[in-house]
Design a protein around this motif. Structure first.
Motif, PDB file in Angstrom:
ATOM      1  N   PRO A   1     -71.974  -4.921  61.287  1.00 38.58           N
ATOM      2  CA  PRO A   1     -71.626  -3.610  61.831  1.00 38.58           C
ATOM      3  C   PRO A   1     -71.048  -2.677  60.771  1.00 38.58           C
ATOM      4  N   ASN A   2     -71.475  -1.440  60.818  1.00 39.43           N
ATOM      5  CA  ASN A   2     -70.995  -0.393  59.942  1.00 39.43           C
ATOM      6  C   ASN A   2     -69.773   0.215  60.622  1.00 39.43           C
ATOM      7  N   THR A   3     -68.593   0.004  60.053  1.00 36.54           N
ATOM      8  CA  THR A   3     -67.351   0.453  60.686  1.00 36.54           C
ATOM      9  C   THR A   3     -67.291   1.973  60.829  1.00 36.54           C
ATOM     10  N   GLU A   4     -68.044   2.708  60.016  1.00 39.82           N
ATOM     11  CA  GLU A   4     -68.070   4.163  60.125  1.00 39.82           C
ATOM     12  C   GLU A   4     -68.701   4.619  61.441  1.00 39.82           C
ATOM     13  N   LEU A   5     -69.475   3.744  62.071  1.00 39.80           N
ATOM     14  CA  LEU A   5     -70.160   4.101  63.311  1.00 39.80           C
ATOM     15  C   LEU A   5     -69.427   3.615  64.556  1.00 39.80           C
ATOM     16  N   ALA A   6     -68.239   3.075  64.402  1.00 43.52           N
ATOM     17  CA  ALA A   6     -67.524   2.419  65.506  1.00 43.52           C
ATOM     18  C   ALA A   6     -67.467   3.272  66.778  1.00 43.52           C
ATOM     19  N   GLY A   7     -67.140   4.535  66.683  1.00 42.98           N
ATOM     20  CA  GLY A   7     -67.017   5.376  67.866  1.00 42.98           C
ATOM     21  C   GLY A   7     -68.188   6.308  68.099  1.00 42.98           C
ATOM     22  N   HIS A   8     -69.265   6.148  67.340  1.00 39.35           N
ATOM     23  CA  HIS A   8     -70.420   7.043  67.469  1.00 39.35           C
ATOM     24  C   HIS A   8     -71.006   6.923  68.884  1.00 39.35           C
ATOM     25  N   PRO A   9     -71.192   8.059  69.576  1.00 40.05           N
ATOM     26  CA  PRO A   9     -71.666   7.992  70.963  1.00 40.05           C
ATOM     27  C   PRO A   9     -73.032   7.314  71.127  1.00 40.05           C
ATOM     28  N   ASP A  10     -73.929   7.481  70.178  1.00 43.73           N
ATOM     29  CA  ASP A  10     -75.231   6.817  70.274  1.00 43.73           C
ATOM     30  C   ASP A  10     -75.085   5.308  70.140  1.00 43.73           C
ATOM     31  N   ARG A  11     -74.220   4.871  69.241  1.00 43.81           N
ATOM     32  CA  ARG A  11     -73.973   3.428  69.093  1.00 43.81           C
ATOM     33  C   ARG A  11     -73.422   2.850  70.386  1.00 43.81           C
ATOM     34  N   LEU A  12     -72.436   3.532  70.955  1.00 44.48           N
ATOM     35  CA  LEU A  12     -71.818   3.051  72.186  1.00 44.48           C
ATOM     36  C   LEU A  12     -72.831   2.993  73.329  1.00 44.48           C
ATOM     37  N   ARG A  13     -73.671   4.018  73.442  1.00 41.44           N
ATOM     38  CA  ARG A  13     -74.675   4.074  74.509  1.00 41.44           C
ATOM     39  C   ARG A  13     -75.712   2.964  74.363  1.00 41.44           C
ATOM     40  N   TRP A  14     -76.260   2.802  73.149  1.00 42.35           N
ATOM     41  CA  TRP A  14     -77.294   1.784  72.944  1.00 42.35           C
ATOM     42  C   TRP A  14     -76.708   0.379  73.002  1.00 42.35           C
ATOM     43  N   ASN A  15     -75.511   0.189  72.477  1.00 45.71           N
ATOM     44  CA  ASN A  15     -74.888  -1.137  72.587  1.00 45.71           C
ATOM     45  C   ASN A  15     -74.701  -1.526  74.051  1.00 45.71           C
ATOM     46  N   ALA A  16     -74.242  -0.574  74.865  1.00 44.42           N
ATOM     47  CA  ALA A  16     -74.060  -0.857  76.290  1.00 44.42           C
ATOM     48  C   ALA A  16     -75.394  -1.190  76.947  1.00 44.42           C
ATOM     49  N   ARG A  17     -76.415  -0.452  76.602  1.00 50.55           N
ATOM     50  CA  ARG A  17     -77.736  -0.711  77.190  1.00 50.55           C
ATOM     51  C   ARG A  17     -78.217  -2.117  76.845  1.00 50.55           C
ATOM     52  N   TYR A  18     -78.131  -2.495  75.586  1.00 48.49           N
ATOM     53  CA  TYR A  18     -78.628  -3.813  75.181  1.00 48.49           C
ATOM     54  C   TYR A  18     -77.714  -4.942  75.661  1.00 48.49           C
ATOM     55  N   ALA A  19     -76.425  -4.694  75.742  1.00 47.33           N
ATOM     56  CA  ALA A  19     -75.494  -5.733  76.178  1.00 47.33           C
ATOM     57  C   ALA A  19     -75.577  -5.977  77.683  1.00 47.33           C
ATOM     58  N   GLU A  20     -75.846  -4.934  78.452  1.00 44.22           N
ATOM     59  CA  GLU A  20     -75.843  -5.044  79.905  1.00 44.22           C
ATOM     60  C   GLU A  20     -77.233  -5.175  80.503  1.00 44.22           C
ATOM     61  N   GLY A  21     -78.257  -4.956  79.688  1.00 41.89           N
ATOM     62  CA  GLY A  21     -79.620  -4.961  80.190  1.00 41.89           C
ATOM     63  C   GLY A  21     -80.139  -6.355  80.472  1.00 41.89           C
ATOM     64  N   PRO A  22     -81.393  -6.411  80.890  1.00 40.07           N
ATOM     65  CA  PRO A  22     -81.997  -7.692  81.250  1.00 40.07           C
ATOM     66  C   PRO A  22     -82.307  -8.573  80.033  1.00 40.07           C
ATOM     67  N   GLY A  23     -82.034  -8.082  78.849  1.00 39.98           N
ATOM     68  CA  GLY A  23     -82.359  -8.850  77.651  1.00 39.98           C
ATOM     69  C   GLY A  23     -83.554  -8.250  76.954  1.00 39.98           C
ATOM     70  N   ALA A  24     -83.720  -8.640  75.740  1.00 42.97           N
ATOM     71  CA  ALA A  24     -84.805  -8.106  74.927  1.00 42.97           C
ATOM     72  C   ALA A  24     -86.082  -8.899  75.167  1.00 42.97           C
ATOM     73  N   SER A  25     -87.205  -8.194  75.229  1.00 45.63           N
ATOM     74  CA  SER A  25     -88.480  -8.891  75.419  1.00 45.63           C
ATOM     75  C   SER A  25     -89.104  -9.267  74.079  1.00 45.63           C
ATOM     76  N   PHE A  26     -88.780  -8.528  73.032  1.00 48.14           N
ATOM     77  CA  PHE A  26     -89.342  -8.722  71.698  1.00 48.14           C
ATOM     78  C   PHE A  26     -90.856  -8.547  71.684  1.00 48.14           C
ATOM     79  N   ALA A  27     -91.399  -7.889  72.696  1.00 43.85           N
ATOM     80  CA  ALA A  27     -92.830  -7.601  72.727  1.00 43.85           C
ATOM     81  C   ALA A  27     -93.111  -6.427  71.800  1.00 43.85           C
ATOM     82  N   PRO A  28     -94.047  -6.579  70.886  1.00 45.58           N
ATOM     83  CA  PRO A  28     -94.353  -5.456  69.999  1.00 45.58           C
ATOM     84  C   PRO A  28     -95.062  -4.333  70.755  1.00 45.58           C
ATOM     85  N   HIS A  29     -94.804  -3.136  70.345  1.00 46.52           N
ATOM     86  CA  HIS A  29     -95.472  -1.971  70.922  1.00 46.52           C
ATOM     87  C   HIS A  29     -96.970  -2.092  70.628  1.00 46.52           C
TER      88      HIS A  29
END
Length: 101
Positions: free
Chosen positions: A2-30
């Motif tokens: 983790p880059n400590t400079e990004l600790a409170g960045h709103p995009d980091r917080l939003r995406w971290n919450a999405r990945y932490a609370e979501g159904p999990g990663a599928s790892f399916a390539p686009h």
């Protein structure tokens, strides 16, 4: 990682919450990544920007490419790193915790 400079960045917080609370990663390539790698591109490394838990990065690494995977979400990068390790591809992927702004 983790880059400590990004600790409170709103995009980091939003995406971290999405990945932490979501159904999990599928790892399916686009599908675009699948098509692009079906016809071998020129040799060289691959950059996957805003990668999330990227199936494209895993697909590229499995094809023997060195991959630099960049994302603002350290949760997504951790998921990607763990999956790359599980597949024996961790040495092919460099994880970079950054933002574009």
């Amino acid at each position: 990682m983790p880059n400590t400079e990004l600790a409170g960045h709103p995009d980091r917080l939003r995406w971290n919450a999405r990945y932490a609370e979501g159904p999990g990663a599928s790892f399916a390539p686009h599908p675009l990544a699948v098509s692009a790698l079906a016809v071998p591109p020129p040799d060289g490394p691959v950059a996957d920007l805003a990668c999330g838990p990227s199936g494209a990065a895993l697909l590229s690494a499995a094809a023997g490419r060195g991959v630099t995977a960049v994302d603002i979400s350290d949760v997504a990068l951790s998921l990607l790193g763990a999956e790359a390790s599980r597949r024996g591809l961790r040495d092919k992927i460099t994880l970079v915790h950054r933002t574009s702004a």
